[in-house]
Design an enzyme around this catalytic site. Structure first.
Site, mmCIF file in Angstrom:
data_model
loop_
_atom_site.group_PDB
_atom_site.id
_atom_site.type_symbol
_atom_site.label_atom_id
_atom_site.label_comp_id
_atom_site.label_asym_id
_atom_site.label_seq_id
_atom_site.Cartn_x
_atom_site.Cartn_y
_atom_site.Cartn_z
ATOM 1 C CE1 TYR A 84 30.737 6.268 18.354
ATOM 2 C CE2 TYR A 84 30.893 8.607 18.893
ATOM 3 C CZ TYR A 84 31.431 7.474 18.300
ATOM 4 O OH TYR A 84 32.647 7.555 17.658
ATOM 5 C CE LYS A 102 33.781 5.069 19.920
ATOM 6 N NZ LYS A 102 34.700 4.071 19.387
ATOM 7 C CB SER A 136 34.732 9.375 19.970
ATOM 8 O OG SER A 136 34.070 10.516 19.471
#
Ligand code: NAP
Length: 244
Positions: free
Chosen positions: A149, A153, A136
């Site tokens: 998150y 990533k 991402s």
């Protein structure tokens, strides 16, 4: 650019919805045999109806032993897309041990057993292979309330590079794609406030979110021989966001 995957077998994780589901359909349409792995059985059933011949594996990737068991008879795979991911929105002070562990277990850790099973077979068969991990933009640029998150990533980006380093001599390439927001279920959950969207897009040179097709085009390119000299790369699909 036409890419033909006839004669290749692919495995896609997180194949029930969103980017993973559309990746399965694109690979299938390009002639690949496809194994679709996801967690919700109904999604896999409807996918089989849409793409006859697609094989399915239903497992929760947060469970390492269950993942290994579910893939123990998956057979040879030449192309792997580690796409499954979750993004729980929470402020830094709301993060708990459980929410951290769950996020890392799916977004980062699960890539290891799935790839190990696939890579061992590639090495045994003496074939070259290509792996694409779906990371991402948030791995490189902090997003409010998505700290865990983003960290999961960022770890995935480095896992990708380490895999590329070790597996290159076996002719196995490993890359990741790093999309900006895509309006899948995950995208819609986090980007429903028009003011937040407008603010975000005003900072982006191309001024729009990514389409699922933008992500798939890059995944297919990295899986294919058209990217034969690329390994260990993080391909930003960010509309230029990360340039400043
Ligand atoms: P999505 O629409 O929510 O789909 C995610 C898929 O992964 C679903 O089929 C889901 O199954 C599956 N999955 C999640 N956890 C799983 C688990 N533990 N075991 C097996 N399958 C699991 O999300 P998406 O937008 O397509 O995201 C795909 C990837 O792109 C993710 O890695 C995400 O981080 C990344 N990405 C997304 C965006 C975005 O804005 N959408 C931006 C950058 C990167 P269930 O439905 O059964 O949970």
């Amino acid at each position: 650019m036409e890419i033909n995957f006839k004669g290749h077998r692919a495995l896609v994780t997180g194949a029930g919805k969103g980017i993973g589901r559309e990746t399965v359909k694109a690979l299938w349409a390009s002639g690949a045999e496809v194994v679709a792995l996801s967690r919700t059985a109904e999604d896999l059933e409807t996918l089989k109806q849409e793409c006859p011949g697609v094989e399915t594996v239903c497992v929760d990737l947060a469970d390492w032993p269950a993942t290994e068991a579910a893939l123990s008879s998956v057979g040879p795979v030449d192309l792997l897309v580690n796409n499954a991911g979750v993004a729980e929105e929470q402020s830094f002070l709301q993060i708990t041990q459980n929410s951290f562990d769950r996020c890392f277990a799916i977004n980062t850790r699960a890539v290891i057993p799935v790839s190990q099973i696939v890579v061992r077979q590639m090495i045994e068969r003496g074939v070259s292979g290509s792996i694409v991990n779906v990371s991402s933009q948030a791995s490189q640029s902090a997003v409010k309330n998505l700290t865990v998150y983003g960290a999961s990533k960022a770890a995935l980006d480095m896992l990708t590079k380490g895999m590329a380093l070790e597996l290159g001599p076996q002719k196995i390439r490993v890359n990741c794609v790093n999309p900006t927001v895509v309006m899948t279920r995950m995208g819609r959950e986090h980007w429903h406030d028009p003011k937040k969207v407008a603010e975000f897009l005003s900072q982006m040179p191309l001024g729009r979110f990514a389409e699922v097709e933008d992500v798939i085009n890059s995944i297919l390119f990295l899986l294919s021989d058209k990217s034969a000299m690329i390994t260990g790369s993080c391909l930003n699909l960010d509309g230029g966001c990360l340039t400043s």
